[in-house]
Design a protein around this motif. Sequence first.
Motif, PDB file in Angstrom:
ATOM      1  N   ILE A  18      46.671  60.492  61.261  1.00  0.00           N
ATOM      2  CA  ILE A  18      47.935  61.405  60.952  1.00  0.00           C
ATOM      3  C   ILE A  18      49.178  60.631  60.941  1.00  0.00           C
ATOM      4  CG2 ILE A  18      49.206  63.654  61.441  1.00  0.00           C
ATOM      5  CD1 ILE A  18      46.439  64.773  61.998  1.00  0.00           C
ATOM      6  N   LYS A  19      49.161  59.889  62.078  1.00  0.00           N
ATOM      7  CA  LYS A  19      50.392  59.071  62.315  1.00  0.00           C
ATOM      8  C   LYS A  19      50.642  58.175  61.381  1.00  0.00           C
ATOM      9  CE  LYS A  19      50.788  60.269  67.181  1.00  0.00           C
ATOM     10  NZ  LYS A  19      50.841  59.823  68.626  1.00  0.00           N
ATOM     11  N   THR A  20      49.749  57.550  61.068  1.00  0.00           N
ATOM     12  CA  THR A  20      49.583  56.353  60.050  1.00  0.00           C
ATOM     13  C   THR A  20      49.965  56.862  58.681  1.00  0.00           C
ATOM     14  OG1 THR A  20      47.279  56.329  59.795  1.00  0.00           O
ATOM     15  CG2 THR A  20      48.272  54.567  61.378  1.00  0.00           C
ATOM     16  N   ALA A  21      49.517  58.053  58.349  1.00  0.00           N
ATOM     17  CA  ALA A  21      49.653  58.515  57.276  1.00  0.00           C
ATOM     18  C   ALA A  21      51.309  59.149  56.732  1.00  0.00           C
ATOM     19  CB  ALA A  21      48.945  59.909  56.710  1.00  0.00           C
ATOM     20  N   LYS A  22      51.837  59.564  58.112  1.00  0.00           N
ATOM     21  CA  LYS A  22      53.060  60.052  58.038  1.00  0.00           C
ATOM     22  C   LYS A  22      54.038  58.791  57.785  1.00  0.00           C
ATOM     23  CE  LYS A  22      52.885  64.465  60.228  1.00  0.00           C
ATOM     24  NZ  LYS A  22      53.249  65.222  61.500  1.00  0.00           N
ATOM     25  N   SER A  23      53.740  57.719  58.408  1.00  0.00           N
ATOM     26  CA  SER A  23      54.820  56.462  58.606  1.00  0.00           C
ATOM     27  C   SER A  23      54.628  55.904  57.312  1.00  0.00           C
ATOM     28  CB  SER A  23      54.283  55.650  59.781  1.00  0.00           C
ATOM     29  OG  SER A  23      52.922  55.114  59.469  1.00  0.00           O
ATOM     30  N   THR A  24      53.502  55.656  56.598  1.00  0.00           N
ATOM     31  CA  THR A  24      53.156  55.102  55.272  1.00  0.00           C
ATOM     32  C   THR A  24      53.817  55.832  54.120  1.00  0.00           C
ATOM     33  OG1 THR A  24      51.195  55.913  54.926  1.00  0.00           O
ATOM     34  CG2 THR A  24      51.343  53.735  56.024  1.00  0.00           C
ATOM     35  N   GLN A  25      54.301  57.237  54.427  1.00  0.00           N
ATOM     36  CA  GLN A  25      54.548  58.087  53.029  1.00  0.00           C
ATOM     37  C   GLN A  25      56.108  57.804  53.064  1.00  0.00           C
ATOM     38  OE1 GLN A  25      54.292  62.174  53.877  1.00  0.00           O
ATOM     39  NE2 GLN A  25      54.198  62.556  51.674  1.00  0.00           N
ATOM     40  N   LYS A  26      56.328  57.387  51.746  1.00  0.00           N
ATOM     41  CA  LYS A  26      57.905  57.110  51.186  1.00  0.00           C
ATOM     42  C   LYS A  26      58.547  58.285  50.984  1.00  0.00           C
ATOM     43  CE  LYS A  26      56.840  52.681  49.078  1.00  0.00           C
ATOM     44  NZ  LYS A  26      56.782  51.796  47.951  1.00  0.00           N
ATOM     45  N   LYS A  27      59.844  58.445  51.270  1.00  0.00           N
ATOM     46  CA  LYS A  27      60.515  59.437  50.935  1.00  0.00           C
ATOM     47  C   LYS A  27      61.255  59.277  49.851  1.00  0.00           C
ATOM     48  CE  LYS A  27      61.152  61.360  55.460  1.00  0.00           C
ATOM     49  NZ  LYS A  27      62.130  61.669  56.636  1.00  0.00           N
ATOM     50  N   PRO A  28      61.345  60.045  48.595  1.00  0.00           N
ATOM     51  CA  PRO A  28      62.226  59.768  47.451  1.00  0.00           C
ATOM     52  C   PRO A  28      63.722  59.702  47.733  1.00  0.00           C
ATOM     53  CG  PRO A  28      61.568  61.971  47.469  1.00  0.00           C
ATOM     54  CD  PRO A  28      61.141  61.472  48.688  1.00  0.00           C
ATOM     55  N   ASP A  29      64.303  58.706  47.247  1.00  0.00           N
ATOM     56  CA  ASP A  29      65.658  58.446  47.262  1.00  0.00           C
ATOM     57  C   ASP A  29      66.588  59.548  46.240  1.00  0.00           C
ATOM     58  OD1 ASP A  29      68.366  57.445  47.618  1.00  0.00           O
ATOM     59  OD2 ASP A  29      68.114  55.985  46.218  1.00  0.00           O
ATOM     60  N   MET A  30      66.921  60.460  46.778  1.00  0.00           N
ATOM     61  CA  MET A  30      67.690  61.600  46.068  1.00  0.00           C
ATOM     62  C   MET A  30      69.111  61.276  45.732  1.00  0.00           C
ATOM     63  SD  MET A  30      65.063  63.550  45.827  1.00  0.00           S
ATOM     64  CE  MET A  30      65.452  64.967  44.977  1.00  0.00           C
ATOM     65  N   LYS A  31      69.470  60.326  46.254  1.00  0.00           N
ATOM     66  CA  LYS A  31      70.952  60.005  46.005  1.00  0.00           C
ATOM     67  C   LYS A  31      71.279  59.287  44.574  1.00  0.00           C
ATOM     68  CE  LYS A  31      72.398  58.882  50.784  1.00  0.00           C
ATOM     69  NZ  LYS A  31      72.815  57.823  51.402  1.00  0.00           N
ATOM     70  N   ARG A  32      69.833  58.836  44.006  1.00  0.00           N
ATOM     71  CA  ARG A  32      70.120  58.143  42.487  1.00  0.00           C
ATOM     72  C   ARG A  32      70.218  59.501  41.698  1.00  0.00           C
ATOM     73  NH1 ARG A  32      64.296  55.982  40.706  1.00  0.00           N
ATOM     74  NH2 ARG A  32      63.222  57.906  41.287  1.00  0.00           N
ATOM     75  N   TYR A  33      70.075  60.659  41.776  1.00  0.00           N
ATOM     76  CA  TYR A  33      69.894  61.630  40.982  1.00  0.00           C
ATOM     77  C   TYR A  33      71.387  62.387  41.157  1.00  0.00           C
ATOM     78  CZ  TYR A  33      65.036  61.161  40.762  1.00  0.00           C
ATOM     79  OH  TYR A  33      63.807  60.594  40.450  1.00  0.00           O
ATOM     80  N   ALA A  34      72.318  62.157  42.014  1.00  0.00           N
ATOM     81  CA  ALA A  34      73.471  62.796  42.116  1.00  0.00           C
ATOM     82  C   ALA A  34      74.520  62.694  41.115  1.00  0.00           C
ATOM     83  CB  ALA A  34      74.071  62.246  43.360  1.00  0.00           C
ATOM     84  N   GLY A  35      74.934  63.647  40.648  1.00  0.00           N
ATOM     85  CA  GLY A  35      75.773  63.641  39.275  1.00  0.00           C
ATOM     86  C   GLY A  35      75.312  63.418  38.078  1.00  0.00           C
ATOM     87  N   THR A  36      74.061  63.569  38.003  1.00  0.00           N
ATOM     88  CA  THR A  36      73.104  63.350  36.681  1.00  0.00           C
ATOM     89  C   THR A  36      73.111  64.448  35.508  1.00  0.00           C
ATOM     90  OG1 THR A  36      70.973  63.841  37.404  1.00  0.00           O
ATOM     91  CG2 THR A  36      71.794  61.525  37.670  1.00  0.00           C
TER      92      THR A  36
END
Length: 55
Positions: A18-36
């Motif tokens: 479970i710990k390895t699965a959580k650490s390898t999961q990428k979080k999306p970069d939501m800043k690139r959608y700002a102002g679109t």
Amino acid sequence: MTIILKKGMPFDKVDEQIKTAKSTQKKPDMKRYAGTIKLKEDPMVIQKRMRDEWD
């Protein structure tokens, strides 16, 4: 993501997976959608109109 747990697997191995699965999961970069989104109306007016649809 899928974690396969086998019957009789020790709890420390389960925690490790479970710990390895959580650490390898990428979080999306939501800043690139700002102002679109370009709105033609004020967001509060849109929200009020959507809420009034239920009445």
